[in-house]
Scaffold this active site. Structure first.
Site, mmCIF file in Angstrom:
data_model
loop_
_atom_site.group_PDB
_atom_site.id
_atom_site.type_symbol
_atom_site.label_atom_id
_atom_site.label_comp_id
_atom_site.label_asym_id
_atom_site.label_seq_id
_atom_site.Cartn_x
_atom_site.Cartn_y
_atom_site.Cartn_z
ATOM 1 N N VAL A 84 41.155 46.041 -128.381
ATOM 2 C CA VAL A 84 40.840 45.621 -129.759
ATOM 3 C C VAL A 84 41.896 44.820 -130.418
ATOM 4 O O VAL A 84 41.582 43.623 -130.891
ATOM 5 C CB VAL A 84 40.409 46.896 -130.635
ATOM 6 C CG1 VAL A 84 40.192 46.469 -132.114
ATOM 7 C CG2 VAL A 84 39.084 47.648 -129.902
ATOM 8 N N ALA A 117 42.768 29.789 -138.712
ATOM 9 C CA ALA A 117 43.947 29.156 -139.366
ATOM 10 C C ALA A 117 43.951 29.582 -140.843
ATOM 11 O O ALA A 117 42.971 29.004 -141.467
ATOM 12 C CB ALA A 117 44.449 27.855 -139.024
ATOM 13 N N GLU A 176 34.707 48.896 -141.398
ATOM 14 C CA GLU A 176 33.441 48.284 -140.823
ATOM 15 C C GLU A 176 33.327 48.388 -139.415
ATOM 16 O O GLU A 176 32.373 48.660 -138.901
ATOM 17 C CB GLU A 176 32.978 46.902 -141.293
ATOM 18 C CG GLU A 176 31.977 46.277 -140.773
ATOM 19 C CD GLU A 176 30.500 46.993 -141.530
ATOM 20 O OE1 GLU A 176 29.951 47.780 -141.046
ATOM 21 O OE2 GLU A 176 30.626 46.819 -142.784
ATOM 22 N N GLY A 216 30.479 48.582 -134.021
ATOM 23 C CA GLY A 216 30.868 47.323 -133.534
ATOM 24 C C GLY A 216 30.578 46.166 -134.405
ATOM 25 O O GLY A 216 31.195 46.066 -135.452
ATOM 26 N N ILE A 232 27.991 44.930 -135.772
ATOM 27 C CA ILE A 232 26.893 45.391 -136.596
ATOM 28 C C ILE A 232 27.344 45.663 -138.133
ATOM 29 O O ILE A 232 27.912 46.505 -138.196
ATOM 30 C CB ILE A 232 25.865 46.286 -136.355
ATOM 31 C CG1 ILE A 232 25.321 45.824 -134.972
ATOM 32 C CG2 ILE A 232 24.721 46.392 -137.423
ATOM 33 C CD1 ILE A 232 24.208 46.826 -134.463
ATOM 34 N N GLY A 260 36.838 48.420 -120.537
ATOM 35 C CA GLY A 260 37.607 48.648 -121.874
ATOM 36 C C GLY A 260 36.541 49.411 -122.805
ATOM 37 O O GLY A 260 36.794 49.432 -124.077
ATOM 38 N N LYS A 278 30.621 58.288 -135.813
ATOM 39 C CA LYS A 278 30.168 57.078 -136.609
ATOM 40 C C LYS A 278 28.803 57.656 -137.389
ATOM 41 O O LYS A 278 28.683 56.847 -138.726
ATOM 42 C CB LYS A 278 29.447 56.174 -135.601
ATOM 43 C CG LYS A 278 30.579 55.677 -134.599
ATOM 44 C CD LYS A 278 29.932 54.648 -133.432
ATOM 45 C CE LYS A 278 31.186 54.351 -132.594
ATOM 46 N NZ LYS A 278 30.587 53.285 -131.537
ATOM 47 N N GLY A 335 33.750 46.239 -126.875
ATOM 48 C CA GLY A 335 34.609 44.914 -126.602
ATOM 49 C C GLY A 335 35.634 44.423 -127.466
ATOM 50 O O GLY A 335 35.474 44.733 -128.907
#
Length: 398
Positions: free
Chosen positions: A15, A27, A120, A125, A127, A178, A196, A294
């Site tokens: 992560v 940037a 969040e 993830g 959402i 992962g 969660k 992910g």
């Protein structure tokens, strides 16, 4: 008015790498000043000057105004996050276990120090369910919030059901990608999903329930017999989270594998995707789906919080101020399938009613009604015995 963000980041695993990569392609959003890591011997793809092994290099640096925490040790994360907020730094974290287990302390510290704690990325993830519950559904009367909250378990189940891959192989593939915690039992027994659910419940109903008071049972003991049974009935098994009203002022919640028929949307949520269904009085039913595991999906949620922090965004926790607060009840009956091998394991579970029994040479099962409060009392036994409990989706308050 936006402010300049100087980040001190804890962790540079899957992560953390994703967060840095996204920031590098945005940037001006924020600058990563320093990254604190634990393993001195691990090879990394950034210059050594980016890294430190001393947390105080971040926590005591006055130029850093935002701490981003993405490590997998909940207790170490709590020390980092609480110290950062006590030092006047806002925090973005993805650590669902830390948030769920230290909810009261963390809210107290952030309020007393007038800083922001955003998380969040801790739930589902990519959402944006927490922000939606805070903002879009802030005055909505919610009937329920349910869904697939574990991308790792969903990936494993998809490989098993869609591609006929053995459990152990699917687990290894999820680990290689992962998607699974270092201690994979946290995912497979449903603890990851449980944390969660506790966080989402707080934002949905303004009620904080400690994880130990909620039923969680995962897919660790899923067998080929359970898969065969589900397929013969036209079902898939998904690890489902549920919180919802069972009366005017009562809610219940649990994490359980569930049989999902082909005509339900959750049937088609595959691989590492998560999905959340919100049922409400006025907005009816809304369905959110997105990547739940992910580097980049989780990283995108963290980036959203970093961006919100530029404008000093904070969760308002409006539902906690509602005078008509909900209470949590476990006085609920569930219809379940219980697969077992050893007859003694069946004796632990008191069924109110059994509607179907099967005794075979390879495995046995019963389908019947069982009380949620009884299952919570048996949670340790349920998660350690060689059994699998699967909800049918039928439930009623008692």
């Amino acid at each position: 008015m936006s402010k300049s963000i100087k980040i001190g980041m804890f962790g540079y695993g899957v992560v953390g790498h994703g967060v840095f990569d996204i920031l590098s392609n945005n940037a001006g959003l924020a600058e990563v000043v320093k990254i604190c890591v634990k393993d001195r011997n691990k090879k990394r793809d950034l210059a050594p000057s980016f890294f430190t092994f001393d947390r105080n290099d971040l926590l005591q640096d006055d130029s850093i105004n935002l701490i981003v925490e993405v490590i997998d040790d909940a207790e170490a994360a709590f020390e980092i996050v609480s110290t950062a907020m006590l030092n006047g730094k806002s925090v973005v974290t993805a650590n669902k276990k830390m948030i769920a287990e230290h909810w009261a302390e963390l809210l107290k510290i952030q309020k007393e120090n007038n800083v922001s704690l955003l998380y969040e990325a801790s739930s589902c993830g990519s959402i944006p369910i927490i922000r939606n519950l805070e903002e879009y559904y802030d005055n909505e009367l919610l009937h329920s919030v349910s869904g697939i909250f574990s991308g790792s378990c969903n990936y494993i189940l998809t490989r098993i059901f869609n591609e006929n891959i053995d459990f152990d192989i699917a687990l290894k593939q999820a680990q290689d990608l992962g998607f699974v915690e270092n201690d994979y039992a946290l995912d497979l027994i449903g603890y990851d999903a449980l944390y969660k659910l506790c966080i989402i419940t707080a934002h949905a109903y303004g009620v904080y329930i400690k994880p130990e008071n909620v039923l969680n049972h995962g897919i660790l003991n899923l067998s080929s017999f359970d898969v065969q049974f589900a397929k013969e009935k036209g079902y898939r098994i998904k690890l489902m989270c549920f919180v919802g009203k069972v009366g005017e002022d009562r809610i219940t919640m649990y994490v359980l594998p569930q049989f999902i028929p082909i005509d339900k949307r959750f049937y088609y949520v595959d691989y590492e995707d998560n999905a959340v269904s919100v049922e409400a009085t006025f907005s009816d039913r809304q369905f959110f789906m997105g990547k739940g595991a992910g580097a980049h999906p989780t990283g995108s949620a963290i980036i959203s919080d970093i961006s919100a922090n530029r404008y000093d965004y904070k969760y308002e926790y409006k539902k906690f101020l509602n005078p008509n607060r909900f209470t949590y009840t476990t006085a609920v009956e569930l219809e379940v399938y219980l697969r077992y091998f050893d007859e003694k394991n069946l004796t632990f579970f008191h069924f109110e009613k059994i509607t179907e029994k099967y005794y075979g040479k390879d495995y046995n099962y019963v389908i019947g009604i069982i009380r949620l409060d009884n299952l919570i009392r048996l949670k340790e036994k349920l998660n350690s015995a060689d059994v699998l409990l699967v909800a049918t989706g039928k439930m009623k308050a008692i």
